[in-house]
Design an enzyme around this catalytic site. Structure first.
Site, PDB file in Angstrom:
ATOM      1  CB  CYS A 102      31.478  27.750  -1.627  1.00  0.00           C
ATOM      2  SG  CYS A 102      32.710  27.012  -2.700  1.00  0.00           S
ATOM      3  CD  GLU A 134      33.419  29.430   2.171  1.00  0.00           C
ATOM      4  OE1 GLU A 134      32.610  28.681   1.576  1.00  0.00           O
ATOM      5  OE2 GLU A 134      34.599  29.124   2.344  1.00  0.00           O
TER       6      GLU A 134
HETATM    7  N1  THU Z   1      33.428  24.209  -0.441  1.00  0.00           N
HETATM    8  C1  THU Z   1      32.854  25.223   0.262  1.00  0.00           C
HETATM    9  O1  THU Z   1      31.677  25.162   0.636  1.00  0.00           O
HETATM   10  N2  THU Z   1      33.622  26.316   0.531  1.00  0.00           N
HETATM   11  C2  THU Z   1      34.919  26.484   0.118  1.00  0.00           C
HETATM   12  O2  THU Z   1      35.505  27.526   0.359  1.00  0.00           O
HETATM   13  C3  THU Z   1      35.577  25.419  -0.620  1.00  0.00           C
HETATM   14  C4  THU Z   1      34.790  24.210  -0.912  1.00  0.00           C
HETATM   15  C5  THU Z   1      32.606  23.018  -0.748  1.00  0.00           C
HETATM   16  C6  THU Z   1      32.301  22.822  -2.198  1.00  0.00           C
HETATM   17  C7  THU Z   1      32.064  21.324  -2.272  1.00  0.00           C
HETATM   18  O3  THU Z   1      30.710  21.066  -1.992  1.00  0.00           O
HETATM   19  C8  THU Z   1      32.908  20.763  -1.158  1.00  0.00           C
HETATM   20  O4  THU Z   1      33.284  21.863  -0.339  1.00  0.00           O
HETATM   21  C9  THU Z   1      34.156  20.036  -1.614  1.00  0.00           C
HETATM   22  O5  THU Z   1      34.884  20.822  -2.488  1.00  0.00           O
END
Ligand code: THU
Length: 136
Positions: A61, A63
């Site tokens: 993710c 974050e």
């Molecule tokens: N994702 C994030 O980058 N941060 C989050 O807090 C939740 C989900 C991303 C992971 C994946 O690449 C996409 O969002 C869809 O789930």
């Protein structure tokens, strides 16, 4: 909720840096691009984006990418003051459960900044992750 734990200027800057990072996300599978920016106690800003993989579970993710980049730059004493997260969808974008636990590791009192329906909003990590797991 709209507390003022972070100055107006820092809040706007963090969101702008998260938005600017988002364009560099690697999300060919979900097409859900996320950008994040963290403000550290040393007043530095580090950004991160989600990076996906053909083996979906290996995705990281935005974050966590931002937090790990901050640790790589400042070392294990890195302390977070705030984290901003943005996505391209209308609904508010908030850190997933795994990211909440990682944020907790570096700042149980961190402020999370996100785009709400009426503009930037803040919420404390304590509200997003009450009674977090801790070894202490
Ligand atoms: N994702 C994030 O980058 N941060 C989050 O807090 C939740 C989900 C991303 C992971 C994946 O690449 C996409 O969002 C869809 O789930």
């Amino acid at each position: 909720m709209n507390s003022l734990a972070i100055s107006e200027k820092d809040r706007a800057l963090l969101l702008a840096r998260a938005r600017e990072a988002l364009s560099r996300a690697y999300a060919p599978y979900s097409r859900f691009r996320v950008g994040a920016a963290v403000l550290t106690a040393q007043s530095q800003i580090y950004t991160g984006v989600n990076v996906e993989n053909a083996s979906y579970g290996l995705t990281i993710c935005a974050e966590r990418a931002a937090i790990f980049s901050a640790v790589a730059a400042e070392g294990p004493e890195m302390h977070l003051k705030a984290l901003a997260v943005v996505c391209e969808h209308p609904g508010p974008c908030l850190p997933c459960g795994a990211c909440r636990q990682v944020i907790f590791e570096f700042a149980p009192e961190a402020v999370i900044i996100f785009s709400g329906p009426d503009g930037p909003e803040e919420i404390s990590l304590a509200r997003l992750l009450p009674r977090a797991f801790s070894l202490k």
